[in-house]
Design a protein around this motif. Structure first.
Motif, PDB file in Angstrom:
ATOM      1  N   VAL A 117       0.831  -1.205   0.000  1.00 53.67           N
ATOM      2  CA  VAL A 117       0.000   0.000   0.000  1.00 53.67           C
ATOM      3  C   VAL A 117       0.867   1.257   0.000  1.00 53.67           C
ATOM      4  O   VAL A 117       0.563   2.241  -0.696  1.00 53.67           O
ATOM      5  CB  VAL A 117      -0.958  -0.015   1.203  1.00 53.67           C
ATOM      6  CG1 VAL A 117      -1.648   1.333   1.366  1.00 53.67           C
ATOM      7  CG2 VAL A 117      -1.986  -1.129   1.037  1.00 53.67           C
ATOM      8  N   THR A 118       1.941   1.227   0.745  1.00 54.74           N
ATOM      9  CA  THR A 118       2.854   2.377   0.740  1.00 54.74           C
ATOM     10  C   THR A 118       3.383   2.639  -0.662  1.00 54.74           C
ATOM     11  O   THR A 118       3.467   3.793  -1.106  1.00 54.74           O
ATOM     12  CB  THR A 118       4.033   2.120   1.707  1.00 54.74           C
ATOM     13  OG1 THR A 118       3.512   1.961   3.025  1.00 54.74           O
ATOM     14  CG2 THR A 118       5.013   3.271   1.687  1.00 54.74           C
ATOM     15  N   VAL A 119       3.738   1.585  -1.365  1.00 54.93           N
ATOM     16  CA  VAL A 119       4.249   1.741  -2.730  1.00 54.93           C
ATOM     17  C   VAL A 119       3.173   2.331  -3.640  1.00 54.93           C
ATOM     18  O   VAL A 119       3.423   3.281  -4.393  1.00 54.93           O
ATOM     19  CB  VAL A 119       4.735   0.385  -3.274  1.00 54.93           C
ATOM     20  CG1 VAL A 119       5.023   0.481  -4.768  1.00 54.93           C
ATOM     21  CG2 VAL A 119       5.978  -0.075  -2.524  1.00 54.93           C
ATOM     22  N   VAL A 120       1.960   1.791  -3.565  1.00 57.62           N
ATOM     23  CA  VAL A 120       0.888   2.231  -4.459  1.00 57.62           C
ATOM     24  C   VAL A 120       0.510   3.688  -4.187  1.00 57.62           C
ATOM     25  O   VAL A 120       0.456   4.512  -5.107  1.00 57.62           O
ATOM     26  CB  VAL A 120      -0.348   1.316  -4.299  1.00 57.62           C
ATOM     27  CG1 VAL A 120      -1.557   1.907  -5.021  1.00 57.62           C
ATOM     28  CG2 VAL A 120      -0.042  -0.084  -4.804  1.00 57.62           C
ATOM     29  N   ILE A 121       0.256   4.004  -2.913  1.00 60.12           N
ATOM     30  CA  ILE A 121      -0.193   5.365  -2.581  1.00 60.12           C
ATOM     31  C   ILE A 121       0.959   6.356  -2.661  1.00 60.12           C
ATOM     32  O   ILE A 121       0.816   7.460  -3.200  1.00 60.12           O
ATOM     33  CB  ILE A 121      -0.847   5.389  -1.187  1.00 60.12           C
ATOM     34  CG1 ILE A 121      -2.136   4.555  -1.211  1.00 60.12           C
ATOM     35  CG2 ILE A 121      -1.136   6.831  -0.737  1.00 60.12           C
ATOM     36  CD1 ILE A 121      -2.890   4.512   0.111  1.00 60.12           C
ATOM     37  N   GLY A 122       2.120   5.980  -2.136  1.00 63.85           N
ATOM     38  CA  GLY A 122       3.263   6.887  -2.150  1.00 63.85           C
ATOM     39  C   GLY A 122       3.679   7.273  -3.553  1.00 63.85           C
ATOM     40  O   GLY A 122       3.870   8.459  -3.858  1.00 63.85           O
TER      41      GLY A 122
END
Lengths: 261, 261, 261, 261
Positions: free
Chosen positions: C48-53
């Motif tokens: 999720v960090t990768v997708v949103i960030g």
């Protein structure tokens, strides 16, 4: 067959001998050399077609100079992966006189192979340039007017060739030549960008790129210094490989001794 | 099962025989063929969905023509990696009549398999085009008006198909079919760019792309010459593979003999 | 441990048993489950960090909508490669309730594992969204107002999840789960583009993306239909895997039987 | 030699001993350490050249800030693949003091190796910065004025380093260090984007980037907090690796014990 030696060892077996068996007979040798030369011809041609063709497409389709170079770099890397995989088992997938000469120093190819590889690499590259020009409906040949000369460019070519040779023969000496297609593809993609010269790193490429006055071209007058710096970088790299991987016999199960002639 | 033969050999074993064991019985064979046809259907459909869908998205989202093509090319390559990995062990992951026909020449598939593969490839491709259109809220079918005809384009299709066939069967003959997903993905990404035709290299793709009047479409009138050049390139490639890799038996531990029918 | 079963089998050995040895004792089992839950928590959070960030960075830095999506897609694919490699040997690297439920159907995980995985996936995803927001100096949580509802989007989610589940379990059943990091990374990168929904294909992602009103966000009201279509696609995929790879026992040397509980 | 231990084990054999044989003699040890230090020097220099050089090229050639970062990120990832493949078998390809220190905690390197690695990493990085500046016809050294200080940036560095260390040692403990070149390349490419700091994650990189007042530079005053957060993230990661992969002996056939000194 240094860089991709492990796989090219299959060739010997294909000619009817078993591993550790007798030398192949002279006719088989000639056939094998012809096959290797064909692979170097097709692979060198393919590499030049990828470099020049994607350069033409990038110049026509994109406006941002960086985007053009990114397209050229990513496509060259992807093309190298495919070309080395397709032809590596036959010829070692050199496509580059510096690699062939370095492989001679390491004992991976014979003088006779060097004498066959270098001219077919150059011929293949020229045919590849013509193919790219024709696919994009340009004249078969147009001499590039793109001058590339400066201290930064020359330093770039020396460093880029140094890195390429260390990578290829480091992999071979560590018994990991099977990863060369991916390693070389990634390396060249990166070298388009970390160098200021877009990393030719290959005298065959220098020569072939003179034949297309497009994005990837180079003026003939700029070629000699590029070749000189490439040979310089390659020479230092051979020494570095000897220091870093001193005893190739230790991984003899992975690195193949010369199997022809 | 030429190109991805090693893995599809598992199929024989799945039907209850041991390697080198007896032929499977006719009912099992029919089940196996149905399964292979389903894999070719889904894989061909998926490939067309990736090509057309990413083309529609690129056209809608990006302004620069080169960026659009880069998006289309990178996504097609990534999609091919996944599709060949998903379906290769079942059917060989041809998704392309030229590959199936070449595999017939090399003895990797039977006439009966060819007769099953070609129609499901075409049907899968058509369904894939419809799926892409529907996902982007377009009419299920719209005939493309994108004419693609010139000497450069035709040369591109011949060369692109030549390279694809040499790559796929070179890998198989060198016993490295396991690398085919990555090799073919990289090859097609590159061929979008080094050719002027964006490298269809596949008659199934030609046909399916007529069904979407969007970025990746091709007008029906342009298809026959594309198919002709693809068959020409594929034919020359089959000859080249015979020359480059003359003795497939030498790597018999990696390359699988026909195992059904 | 279906999808990455081969590697997670090491866990059993790490707890003191030999392959084919006795079942681990209950305390070891609990420790193992805690470790697996931690891996699913960290991996889901990382995804999720990768997708949103990367979505936030793309929105801030790029103007072209296609370039933003390309950045988001390439970075998500690269991140998935790293995350699946880092955590796959511990938990199977599901990071997705649909994968966990499908693995339950195939017998790769126990009910107890399902009961542990699903909540930690959701919790990890929420923490990952908060981490992305904080890194970019935004409020820890902001509910997305990005509505995503249309027939094309829903069809996209069903097809994208179908393809993901076929790929993951096809690889496992063919004994090639070791390629899953690269296959899934390539698949998701492509699915951002061939679908119109940018392919969430994961209920955990649906939920976590509601927590950031940025590029990658989704309004809570749009989530239920996304989840429904994902479950639908996953269900059809499970059936397809049974048809395509009917006899998993044939590759029993590669596919691991449940090793805990 | 933790992270890439399996391959560096070849070194011991290269010095004349057989696996499980006697310790190498002191002179051989010294030679081995010198060789390892040379590999760390060249690899660290190469990494910095890639990061700074591609940053300069991106700044000069592209207008869109996101495209610049994408170029920088993709090229750094590709460069890492090549560098880790080239030098991993010699030194373990740390190129990062945090990795070297963590490897010391795990027992993969000796104090003597740490004492050799850290200074040559820093020296290599400085030379790499100079090489990049010179290739692009800039002054050999220019101190960066690019201040990078905020809570979001510091959180980014802690998380980015945490993830890197978990990935590298997770791979080693699972016996899959051979995948490290691809895993680390993909990870760093992604981390440029999911973090707000573009993920330095490496004190050697912090120091070297102060030497080029270009796209990738960092002002010296911003370095201490970056280093602190990197050490913090690395420390937590070491604990996480112990929890996730508690019993390294279970995969002792893949993970190598210290083989020198």
């Amino acid at each position: 067959m240094g860089p991709l030696a492990k796989r090219s060892a299959n060739f010997g077996r294909q000619r009817g001998q078993r591993p550790h068996g007798r030398q192949v007979s002279r006719p088989s040798f000639t056939q094998g050399l012809a096959r290797q030369a064909l692979a170097e011809f097709l692979g060198s041609g393919g590499l030049v077609t990828v470099v020049i063709g994607s350069g033409i497409a990038a110049e026509r389709l994109s406006h941002d100079a960086g985007l053009r170079l990114l397209e050229n770099a990513l496509i060259t890397g992807a093309g190298l992966v495919a070309l080395i995989l397709a032809f590596g088992p036959v010829s070692g997938a050199h496509f580059n006189p510096v690699i062939t000469l370095a492989d001679r120093v390491f004992g991976g190819v014979t003088n006779r192979q060097v004498a066959a590889y270098l001219p077919v690499q150059l011929a293949g590259g020229a045919v590849g340039a013509v193919a790219a020009n024709l696919m994009f409906d340009l004249d078969a040949v147009s001499i590039s007017t793109h001058h590339r000369s400066s201290g930064g460019l020359w330093l770039s070519e020396a460093l880029a060739t140094f890195g390429l040779v260390v990578l290829v023969f480091g992999l071979a000496r560590a018994g990991r030549a099977a990863l060369a297609p991916f390693a070389v593809g990634a390396y060249i993609t990166a070298a388009y960008w970390w160098s200021s010269s877009t990393s030719f790193a290959n005298p065959m490429i220098d020569a072939a790129r003179t034949l297309s006055d497009t994005f990837a071209g180079i003026a003939p007058a700029s070629v000699p210094m590029f070749v000189l710096m490439q040979l310089l970088g390659g020479t230092v790299a051979v020494a570095a490989v000897h220091v870093l991987y001193p005893d190739v016999a230790a991984v003899a199960d992975d690195v193949v001794v010369p199997h022809l002639g």
